[in-house]
Write an enzyme that holds these catalytic residues in place. Structure first.
Site, PDB file in Angstrom:
ATOM      1  N   CYS A  41       0.831  -1.197   0.000  1.00 47.27           N
ATOM      2  CA  CYS A  41       0.000   0.000   0.000  1.00 47.27           C
ATOM      3  C   CYS A  41       0.875   1.261   0.000  1.00 47.27           C
ATOM      4  O   CYS A  41       1.536   1.543  -0.989  1.00 47.27           O
ATOM      5  CB  CYS A  41      -0.978  -0.042   1.169  1.00 47.27           C
ATOM      6  N   HIS A  97      -3.423  -5.808   1.106  1.00 52.09           N
ATOM      7  CA  HIS A  97      -2.738  -6.023   2.387  1.00 52.09           C
ATOM      8  C   HIS A  97      -2.686  -7.504   2.778  1.00 52.09           C
ATOM      9  O   HIS A  97      -3.556  -7.979   3.530  1.00 52.09           O
ATOM     10  CB  HIS A  97      -3.458  -5.257   3.491  1.00 52.09           C
ATOM     11  N   GLU A 128      -0.807  -8.832   4.934  1.00 52.18           N
ATOM     12  CA  GLU A 128      -0.580  -8.938   6.385  1.00 52.18           C
ATOM     13  C   GLU A 128      -1.881  -8.886   7.171  1.00 52.18           C
ATOM     14  O   GLU A 128      -1.908  -9.214   8.361  1.00 52.18           O
ATOM     15  CB  GLU A 128       0.396  -7.840   6.852  1.00 52.18           C
TER      16      GLU A 128
END
Length: 228
Positions: free
Chosen positions: A86, A195, A197
């Site tokens: 990002c 994302h 994560e």
């Protein structure tokens, strides 16, 4: 394997990244502040999402002037894996480590939802645990995720198989050819808007992102750990 999570003023996904590495992957990880002048003790570099320096100039532009970025460039040139997610992707383009730029979303709105991604290239050190053309579900959360590059750069990305992820259905942000993530020519620097994560455990809505981090460790161990 030891990871550095680079923290800029305004980073807000650094905790998610740290959790993914330490608690889900079981690897060593440390936060590294933006004024650090040495990353030689780390095997992998992670640039998290957020709003570095408030995005007050141009996303990632001010972060690129931080002391630590010269060390990130050194790490990339040395062949270490560098992952920007990002805002981290935006920083990598500002640093010239990845081609192109991230523009305002086509609808001019901040977007936050889970999307389907296609793994276009599963032969990078970030994607070997995935299957080619596998569809995975990963959250997005960005206002400027519209990837753009000129025709010459796009042709080069295709020729070198540098396009790693694409949005599986119609791209949510207007990115050229629905590109969601790319690597550099050497293949050790990945930038992506979604994302992974935030998708490392079913308890938080899905675990499709964990394979990306597993791929990094798998590649590193195959390269650095003797099997004799």
């Amino acid at each position: 394997m030891k990871f550095a999570v680079i923290v800029f003023p305004g980073s807000n996904c650094d905790l998610d990244m740290y959790h993914a590495i330490k608690d889900e992957l079981g690897e060593e990880v440390e936060y590294v502040w933006h004024d650090a002048k040495d990353l030689s003790g780390f095997d992998g570099i992670l640039l998290p999402g957020g709003f570095s320096y408030g995005d007050y100039l141009r996303c990632g532009a001010m972060a690129n002037q931080s002391n630590v970025m010269s060390e990130v460039v050194k790490a990339a040139e040395a062949g270490k894996p560098v992952l920007g997610i990002c805002n981290g992707f935006q920083v990598l383009t500002e640093a010239g480590l990845l081609p192109g730029a991230l523009l305002r979303n086509k609808n001019l709105k901040f977007m936050c939802r889970t999307v389907d991604l296609k793994v276009v290239n599963n032969e990078t050190q970030f994607t070997t645990v995935y299957e080619k053309d596998e569809i995975i579900q990963i959250p997005i959360a960005h206002g400027e995720g519209n990837y753009y590059c000129d025709e010459e750069t796009l042709a080069r990305l295709k020729a070198n198989n540098q396009i790693v992820f694409k949005y599986a259905s119609e791209g949510p942000n207007g990115s050229i050819e629905d590109i969601a993530g790319i690597v550099n020519e050497k293949g050790n620097v990945l930038g992506m808007m979604p994302h992974p994560e935030r998708a490392v455990n079913e308890l938080i809505g899905g675990s499709d992102g964990l394979a990306l981090f597993k791929s990094i460790v798998k590649q590193w161990r195959e390269t650095h750990v003797s099997h004799a």
